[in-house]
Every structure is written in structure tokens, then in C-alpha cells.
Design a protein around this motif. Structure first.
Motif, PDB file in Angstrom:
ATOM      1  N   UNK A 182      27.348  44.189  41.187  1.00 38.39           N
ATOM      2  CA  UNK A 182      27.482  45.644  41.208  1.00 38.39           C
ATOM      3  C   UNK A 182      28.865  46.073  41.681  1.00 38.39           C
ATOM      4  N   UNK A 183      29.321  45.502  42.776  1.00 34.94           N
ATOM      5  CA  UNK A 183      30.631  45.912  43.290  1.00 34.94           C
ATOM      6  C   UNK A 183      31.763  45.416  42.392  1.00 34.94           C
ATOM      7  N   UNK A 184      31.581  44.299  41.743  1.00 32.03           N
ATOM      8  CA  UNK A 184      32.577  43.854  40.760  1.00 32.03           C
ATOM      9  C   UNK A 184      32.631  44.822  39.581  1.00 32.03           C
ATOM     10  N   UNK A 185      31.464  45.285  39.175  1.00 29.99           N
ATOM     11  CA  UNK A 185      31.367  46.252  38.080  1.00 29.99           C
ATOM     12  C   UNK A 185      32.065  47.568  38.448  1.00 29.99           C
ATOM     13  N   UNK A 186      31.769  48.086  39.637  1.00 33.12           N
ATOM     14  CA  UNK A 186      32.415  49.323  40.065  1.00 33.12           C
ATOM     15  C   UNK A 186      33.923  49.153  40.193  1.00 33.12           C
ATOM     16  N   UNK A 187      34.346  48.042  40.776  1.00 36.38           N
ATOM     17  CA  UNK A 187      35.783  47.810  40.923  1.00 36.38           C
ATOM     18  C   UNK A 187      36.495  47.738  39.591  1.00 36.38           C
ATOM     19  N   UNK A 188      35.869  47.090  38.619  1.00 36.90           N
ATOM     20  CA  UNK A 188      36.485  46.996  37.298  1.00 36.90           C
ATOM     21  C   UNK A 188      36.565  48.372  36.636  1.00 36.90           C
ATOM     22  N   UNK A 189      35.490  49.179  36.766  1.00 39.34           N
ATOM     23  CA  UNK A 189      35.476  50.512  36.159  1.00 39.34           C
ATOM     24  C   UNK A 189      36.591  51.379  36.734  1.00 39.34           C
ATOM     25  N   UNK A 190      36.758  51.341  38.049  1.00 47.06           N
ATOM     26  CA  UNK A 190      37.756  52.181  38.694  1.00 47.06           C
ATOM     27  C   UNK A 190      39.188  51.740  38.375  1.00 47.06           C
ATOM     28  N   UNK A 191      39.354  50.523  37.881  1.00 46.43           N
ATOM     29  CA  UNK A 191      40.682  50.060  37.451  1.00 46.43           C
ATOM     30  C   UNK A 191      40.870  50.168  35.950  1.00 46.43           C
ATOM     31  N   UNK A 192      39.891  50.766  35.250  1.00 49.19           N
ATOM     32  CA  UNK A 192      40.010  50.955  33.811  1.00 49.19           C
ATOM     33  C   UNK A 192      39.548  49.782  32.983  1.00 49.19           C
ATOM     34  N   UNK A 193      38.903  48.802  33.604  1.00 49.58           N
ATOM     35  CA  UNK A 193      38.406  47.634  32.881  1.00 49.58           C
ATOM     36  C   UNK A 193      36.914  47.828  32.615  1.00 49.58           C
ATOM     37  N   UNK A 194      36.551  48.080  31.349  1.00 48.50           N
ATOM     38  CA  UNK A 194      35.156  48.323  30.992  1.00 48.50           C
ATOM     39  C   UNK A 194      34.453  47.066  30.496  1.00 48.50           C
ATOM     40  N   UNK A 195      35.109  45.937  30.591  1.00 45.87           N
ATOM     41  CA  UNK A 195      34.475  44.674  30.251  1.00 45.87           C
ATOM     42  C   UNK A 195      34.603  44.311  28.788  1.00 45.87           C
ATOM     43  N   UNK A 196      34.100  43.118  28.462  1.00 41.52           N
ATOM     44  CA  UNK A 196      34.130  42.597  27.100  1.00 41.52           C
ATOM     45  C   UNK A 196      32.721  42.546  26.536  1.00 41.52           C
ATOM     46  N   UNK A 197      32.640  42.699  25.245  1.00 39.72           N
ATOM     47  CA  UNK A 197      31.362  42.556  24.566  1.00 39.72           C
ATOM     48  C   UNK A 197      30.947  41.093  24.578  1.00 39.72           C
ATOM     49  N   UNK A 198      29.707  40.832  24.977  1.00 36.12           N
ATOM     50  CA  UNK A 198      29.213  39.463  24.971  1.00 36.12           C
ATOM     51  C   UNK A 198      29.029  38.924  23.555  1.00 36.12           C
ATOM     52  N   UNK A 199      28.958  39.824  22.609  1.00 36.50           N
ATOM     53  CA  UNK A 199      28.658  39.409  21.233  1.00 36.50           C
ATOM     54  C   UNK A 199      29.896  38.932  20.487  1.00 36.50           C
ATOM     55  N   UNK A 200      31.005  39.685  20.574  1.00 36.48           N
ATOM     56  CA  UNK A 200      32.203  39.297  19.820  1.00 36.48           C
ATOM     57  C   UNK A 200      33.462  39.200  20.676  1.00 36.48           C
ATOM     58  N   UNK A 201      33.291  39.294  22.007  1.00 34.27           N
ATOM     59  CA  UNK A 201      34.401  39.107  22.954  1.00 34.27           C
ATOM     60  C   UNK A 201      35.485  40.188  22.849  1.00 34.27           C
ATOM     61  N   UNK A 202      35.202  41.299  22.207  1.00 32.42           N
ATOM     62  CA  UNK A 202      36.160  42.388  22.107  1.00 32.42           C
ATOM     63  C   UNK A 202      35.990  43.336  23.291  1.00 32.42           C
ATOM     64  N   UNK A 203      37.057  44.056  23.683  1.00 31.16           N
ATOM     65  CA  UNK A 203      36.900  45.044  24.760  1.00 31.16           C
ATOM     66  C   UNK A 203      35.834  46.075  24.413  1.00 31.16           C
ATOM     67  N   UNK A 204      34.942  46.328  25.341  1.00 30.71           N
ATOM     68  CA  UNK A 204      33.834  47.251  25.078  1.00 30.71           C
ATOM     69  C   UNK A 204      34.338  48.648  24.756  1.00 30.71           C
ATOM     70  N   UNK A 205      35.376  49.087  25.455  1.00 29.17           N
ATOM     71  CA  UNK A 205      35.884  50.438  25.233  1.00 29.17           C
ATOM     72  C   UNK A 205      36.439  50.593  23.829  1.00 29.17           C
ATOM     73  N   UNK A 206      37.028  49.526  23.274  1.00 25.74           N
ATOM     74  CA  UNK A 206      37.549  49.591  21.905  1.00 25.74           C
ATOM     75  C   UNK A 206      36.406  49.730  20.903  1.00 25.74           C
ATOM     76  N   UNK A 207      35.337  48.976  21.094  1.00 29.49           N
ATOM     77  CA  UNK A 207      34.196  49.055  20.189  1.00 29.49           C
ATOM     78  C   UNK A 207      33.575  50.447  20.213  1.00 29.49           C
ATOM     79  N   UNK A 208      33.511  51.041  21.405  1.00 30.30           N
ATOM     80  CA  UNK A 208      32.912  52.369  21.526  1.00 30.30           C
ATOM     81  C   UNK A 208      33.812  53.428  20.902  1.00 30.30           C
TER      82      UNK A 208
END
Length: 308
Positions: free
Chosen positions: A64-90
Motif C-alpha cells: 500500500x505505501x509503495x503504491x501511494x509513494x509511486x502515485x505521488x511521484x507520477x508513477x502509475x505502474x506497468x500493465x501486467x499483461x503487456x508491460x506497458x505503462x498503465x497511464x499510457x494505456x488509459x
């Protein structure tokens, strides 16, 4: 006014944080992404390696805290399906969703509000009763039922519009209408109620008794005061544009955010789902914040109540 705005901004921040926390907990507790992605027949060591790769083997509080820290730094994570940035897919799906939701919003505003006001000015007439009936039908029939009915009529029976897909403006007609019908009914009924309430106020009767033309009474006194509560419901509709498109995009095979959300939830693609929910929450919070500010500007009594 500064205190009024500050309180609204604080509430908006708390709301976004609550949505982020809710999304995180629900997705983590609803199923194991490793088992969904890899399948039930995969060896346990492969599943363990997948969990370690995506940090799913860490304690929940640490995730949870890793998730919040990443969000506050602009990192929305990678898609587990195709390894692309989640924000780009959205963000790739945003234009397609806007092609439906913006015309739908214009239909809601252009039909719902005038119909409600006209019905209020002709209260107890056949037109008023007709508007009430259509409004009730509009917002009580589920969007997926309305979509299927429109497909059956215009695509199957009459064969004048495509039943689904994406590419031309004709493909957007049925889904945009489906999204707008419920909102038209809500706005029509809400506008009618607001207008009837205002028309019964003493200052309306006073203006009429002074010989002010009826048209000027409506434009100068009734409409501005009826607009205050209508702004609230319009703001809510603007905020729920993306969320309202989820079912409709799935029905009409429209490649927007709503359809991506359904696919990502079924695949337990955590980063993509969290990004979409955060986007929906941000749009709703910003919309409601703007409405609060407009409400305070239209009705100064709210600012004085907040200040105390």
C-alpha cells in the motif's frame, strides 16, 4: 472566500485518497493476479516468481505505501499483461470515450433542461404529464436494456445504423444516445422541480403584480434562481461521464476507457484498473469542486455558513 475554497480543496484531497485506498484494498482482496494471469495449471514456483516480480509477495501494508509513494511521484505502474505503462494505456482510450461522452452531455443539457423548464411553465398540462412520463422511463430503464432496445430497432429491424464498432460518426450515434437518455430524464425532472419551486416564491408573485412582463419574470427572476440547484446535478453528471460509459462501451464494442476497465478487471491487471479508477475519481472530484465554487458564487449564503 479563502476559507470556503480551502475546505473544498481539503475535502477533494481526502476523497481522492479514500478512492485510492478503496481501489487498492478491493483489488488485492478480490483475487490473486498471478493465478488469473498464468492460469491454474502453472507450477507453484512460476507463480511465486511472478508474485515476487510484481511485489505481490510483500505484506499488504508495504504494498500500500509503495503504491501511494509511486502515485505521488507520477508513477502509475506497468500493465501486467503487456508491460506497458498503465497511464499510457488509459490515455490512449480517452479520445474514444470523449467521442461518446461529450455529445451525450450536450444532449442531456440541450434536451433535459429545456424540457423540464417548459413542463414547469405549463404545469398540469398534457405536455407536462408527457415530459414526466418520458423522464421517469428515461432514468429508470437500465442503460444496457436501453442500448439493446436501440440496437434491436435501429440496427436489426431498420438497419440504418451499425450495432457496434468504432470508426465513423454513425458508430457513435447509438451509444451516445444510450448514455444520454438517463441523464435527460434526470435533468428534465430536476429542472421541472426546481422551476416549480422558484415560481411559487413570493418575489415571483410580486414581480408579476408590479406589471413585469411574464417573459421578463421568467428570464430575470425564475431562471437565475432555478439555476442554482440545477448546477449541482449538472456537475455530478460531468463528473460521472467516464463511469457512465463503462456498460455502454462494452455493449457497443467501443474501444474506450470503460471497455478497458472491464477487460482489466477480468484480467486482474492491477495497475490499469487503479489508474482508471483514479482518473474517474479525479474527474468527479474536480467537477464537484468546480460546482461547489460556482454554488458559493451563485449563493453567497453558503460561503458565510462555511466561514462560521
Amino acid at each position: 472566500m479563502i476559507r470556503f475554497v480551502s475546505i473544498r480543496l481539503l475535502r477533494a484531497a481526502v476523497t481522492v485518497l479514500a478512492v485510492m485506498t478503496f481501489a487498492f484494498l478491493v483489488l488485492r482482496l478480490s483475487g490473486d493476479p498471478a493465478e488469473v494471469m498464468l492460469g491454474p495449471d502453472v507450477p507453484q514456483d512460476v507463480i511465486n516468481a511472478f508474485r515476487a516480480q510484481w511485489g505481490l509477495d510483500a505484506p499488504l501494508w508495504q504494498q500500500y505505501f509503495s503504491y501511494l509513494g509511486a502515485i505521488f511521484t507520477g508513477d502509475f505502474g506497468l500493465s501486467m499483461r503487456d508491460r506497458s505503462p498503465a497511464i499510457d494505456l488509459v490515455m490512449e482510450r480517452v479520445p474514444a470515450t470523449l467521442q461518446l461522452t461529450l455529445p451525450a452531455l450536450l444532449l442531456k443539457l440541450g434536451i433535459g433542461i429545456p424540457a423540464g423548464i417548459y413542463a414547469a411553465l405549463h404545469r398540469d398540462s398534457s405536455i407536462d404529464r408527457g415530459v414526466i412520463l418520458l423522464a421517469v422511463l428515461g432514468f429508470t430503464i437500465p442503460s444496457f436494456v436501453m442500448g439493446l432496445v436501440l440496437v434491436l430497432i435501429f440496427a436489426v429491424t431498420w438497419n440504418i445504423l451499425p450495432s457496434g464498432g468504432f470508426g465513423t460518426w454513425q458508430h457513435a450515434i447509438l451509444p451516445a444516445i444510450t448514455i444520454s437518455i438517463g441523464g435527460i430524464g434526470i435533468l428534465a425532472r430536476f429542472s421541472r422541480s426546481a422551476m416549480i419551486e422558484v415560481m411559487g416564491q413570493p418575489y415571483i408573485r410580486t414581480a408579476s403584480a408590479k406589471g413585469v412582463k411574464w417573459r421578463d419574470v421568467v428570464r430575470g427572476h425564475a431562471l437565475p434562481n432555478a439555476a442554482v440547484p440545477i448546477v449541482t446535478i449538472v456537475g455530478f453528471m460531468v463528473g460521472s461521464l467516464i463511469a457512465g460509459a463503462v456498460v455502454v462501451e462494452t455493449i457497443f464494442s467501443w474501444p474506450g476507457i470503460g471497455r478497458l476497465l472491464i477487460v482489466s478487471v477480468s484480467n486482474r491487471d492491477l495497475a490499469v484498473v487503479q489508474c482508471i479508477l483514479l482518473l474517474i475519481a479525479a474527474v468527479m472530484v474536480v467537477s464537484n469542486l468546480v460546482v461547489d465554487l460556482l454554488y458559493g458564487w451563485l449563493d453567497p449564503r453558503l460561503r458565510s455558513q462555511t466561514a462560521h
